[in-house]
Write a protein that holds these residues in place. Structure first.
Motif, mmCIF file in Angstrom:
data_model
loop_
_atom_site.group_PDB
_atom_site.id
_atom_site.type_symbol
_atom_site.label_atom_id
_atom_site.label_comp_id
_atom_site.label_asym_id
_atom_site.label_seq_id
_atom_site.Cartn_x
_atom_site.Cartn_y
_atom_site.Cartn_z
ATOM 1 N N GLU A 177 3.148 -21.002 7.002
ATOM 2 C CA GLU A 177 3.261 -19.550 6.844
ATOM 3 C C GLU A 177 4.087 -19.012 8.008
ATOM 4 O OE1 GLU A 177 -0.364 -17.203 6.767
ATOM 5 O OE2 GLU A 177 0.793 -15.343 6.599
ATOM 6 N N ASN A 235 5.386 -13.195 4.683
ATOM 7 C CA ASN A 235 4.551 -12.028 4.390
ATOM 8 C C ASN A 235 5.414 -10.868 3.942
ATOM 9 O OD1 ASN A 235 1.642 -12.646 5.214
ATOM 10 N ND2 ASN A 235 2.860 -13.489 6.897
ATOM 11 N N GLU A 267 3.738 -13.836 0.314
ATOM 12 C CA GLU A 267 2.340 -13.409 0.497
ATOM 13 C C GLU A 267 2.294 -11.889 0.545
ATOM 14 O OE1 GLU A 267 0.330 -15.249 3.767
ATOM 15 O OE2 GLU A 267 0.833 -17.281 3.116
ATOM 16 N N ASP A 297 -2.707 -12.102 -0.419
ATOM 17 C CA ASP A 297 -3.164 -12.395 0.946
ATOM 18 C C ASP A 297 -4.427 -11.604 1.261
ATOM 19 O OD1 ASP A 297 -3.078 -13.408 3.509
ATOM 20 O OD2 ASP A 297 -1.103 -12.594 3.985
ATOM 21 N N LYS A 318 -5.375 -16.215 -1.210
ATOM 22 C CA LYS A 318 -5.813 -16.583 0.133
ATOM 23 C C LYS A 318 -7.119 -15.871 0.436
ATOM 24 C CE LYS A 318 -2.744 -17.584 3.238
ATOM 25 N NZ LYS A 318 -1.669 -17.467 4.256
HETATM 26 MG MG MG Z 1 -0.188 -13.993 5.285
#
Ligand code: MG
Ligand code: C2E
Ligand code: MG
Length: 412
Positions: A177, A235, A267, A297, A318
């Motif tokens: 990530e 992200n 995400e 996320d 997640k």
């Molecule tokens: Mg994240």
């Protein structure tokens, strides 16, 4: 650990017997500067006296006149800066909520204890107590303005760190990530919670995401060329999903970096409520059609919820770290964790558990059938050049059997 004989500890319990018992337990552990009180009012009076404030309070929640929750409110008014241990005969969930409440007041809670208090449990909490370090976590963090963040983006001061995502079953490293940091010329490394919201609120988040994405794609290409095929997650803020150009931008960048959409995970967190989901939905659906992977996320927190799961074609969920770390020992967290896992299973979505911090978390996950995980136990986010070396170390940390299985195979 503080200097035991001089550290001031206040005991507050309406039952004299309990006060005597706690005092004896503390004395046996070497703490002798003890101040017992049988009522909240008397304790507050003592604290208000100059030099009367203790460094630690052992507080009974259930007291007839002023209960422990009200006492904490008065402590906040008196600007108490010491630590607290909560004690009660109530059940675990009640004690856990009370701890959360006290933490929300920014008072340092060492933990909570059930009555009758076990000496080992008390010793365990006190062993982890570091009053001198308290201030460190409480340093008021600097607020950055829009101009500073704009300049940071323009001057290339943002750098990507990468945190490994591993398969729970066998420890294989399958992806990373991307987590942005600001290498500030004078303040050192600045974390995203100090500038992402500023970027979002000031129309800078597109520039920020573009910079992060370009660098992550270039890095992904370098890893692939070096024989390290990793899925790279980025992200994406809901504010990136306001302009319809976003899907084309991401596709274009991936194509020019030579990275396949299937190796890119986006995400998405919804930190505040979006009332009109039509544009974000269109962008995400188009990205999904082009085979980019979509991940929801911080699932279960904020607005990252069932509504998004219903409407957006996510490939990955997640589970937020607040439901993962310590879930093995906490029936409420465990129930939430397992419900999320089963939800994702039924929807055919892969699950990543965030926030695996210790080997107990890791062992718990290995029993749950969760697909992937990331967290400090495995690795902290790191600069790109550190990753190959970390992978070697990680292999040696895995059991010999798994390490053999893994030899030469980092990703499928
Ligand atoms: Mg994240
Ligand atoms: P996130 O996407 O949920 O990322 C996980 C955060 O948890 C990261 O914090 C990571 O360092 C931290 N973390 C990982 N493992 C553990 C663990 O075991 N224990 C604990 N306590 N924490 C762990 P970080 O890097 O400070 O990022 C915070 C948030 O900032 C991210 O949460 C993400 O929402 C946001 N963010 C980071 N980079 C970007 C970016 O490039 N763009 C956008 N829009 N947001 C970003
Ligand atoms: Mg998260």
């Amino acid at each position: 650990m503080p200097n035991k004989p001089t550290v001031k500890i206040m005991l507050l319990d309406d039952e004299p017997f309990m006060l005597r018992l706690l005092a004896r337990q503390l004395e046996n552990l070497g703490f002798t500067s003890l101040f017992p009180h049988a009522s909240g009012a008397a304790a507050l009076e003592a604290i208000a006296h100059p030099a009367g404030a203790p460094e630690l309070i052992l507080l009974d929640l259930n007291m007839p006149e002023m209960d422990g929750i009200e006492f904490v409110r008065h402590l906040v008014e008196q600007r108490y800066t010491g630590s607290l241990i909560l004690i009660s005969g109530e059940d675990e969930r009640m004690l856990a909520s009370a701890s959360k409440l006290v933490q929300a007041h920014r008072i340092d809670v060492l933990g909570h204890l059930h009555k009758p208090v076990q000496t080992e449990a008390l010793a365990c909490l006190l062993a982890s107590w570091q009053p001198s370090l308290r201030g460190a976590g409480q340093v008021r963090r600097k607020a950055y303005g829009a101009d500073a963040v704009r300049a940071a983006i323009a001057n290339g001061e943002l750098v990507n760190y990468y945190q490994p995502k591993v398969v729970v079953g066998d420890g294989r490293v399958v992806g990373v990530e991307t987590l942005v940091r600001w290498r500030h010329p004078t303040d050192g490394l600045v974390y995203p919670d100090q500038f992402i919201a500023v970027a979002e609120a000031n129309g800078l988040i597109d520039d920020l995401t573009h910079a992060v994405l370009r660098e992550a794609l270039a890095q992904s290409r370098r890893w692939a060329d070096a024989g390290l095929p990793l899925k790279v997650a980025i992200n994406v803020s809901m504010d990136n999903l306001r302009s319809l150009d976003f899907a084309d931008f991401v596709s274009r960048e991936a194509a020019s970096a030579g990275v396949s959409p299937a190796d890119i995970v986006l995400e998405v967190t919804e930190s505040r409520l979006m009332t009109d989901l039509r544009v974000p939905l269109e962008i995400l659906t188009r990205l999904r059609l082009r085979r980019f992977r979509l991940s929801i996320d911080d699932f279960g927190t904020g607005h990252s919820s069932l509504v998004q799961l219903r409407d957006i074609p996510f490939d990955e969920l997640k589970i937020d770290r607040s439901f993962v770390h310590h879930a093995y020992a906490d029936p409420t967290l465990r129930a939430i964790f397992e419900a999320n896992l089963s939800l994702a299973r039924q929807l055919g979505i892969e699950v990543v558990a965030e926030g695996v911090e210790d080997d107990a978390d890791w062992n718990f996950l290995r029993e749950t059938g969760c697909d992937m995980t990331q967290g400090y136990f495995i690795a902290r986010p790191m600069p790109a050049p550190d990753l190959p070396g970390w992978i070697d170390t990680w292999r040696t940390r895995l059991s010999p059997r798994t390490a053999t299985e893994l030899a030469g195979a980092i990703a499928p």
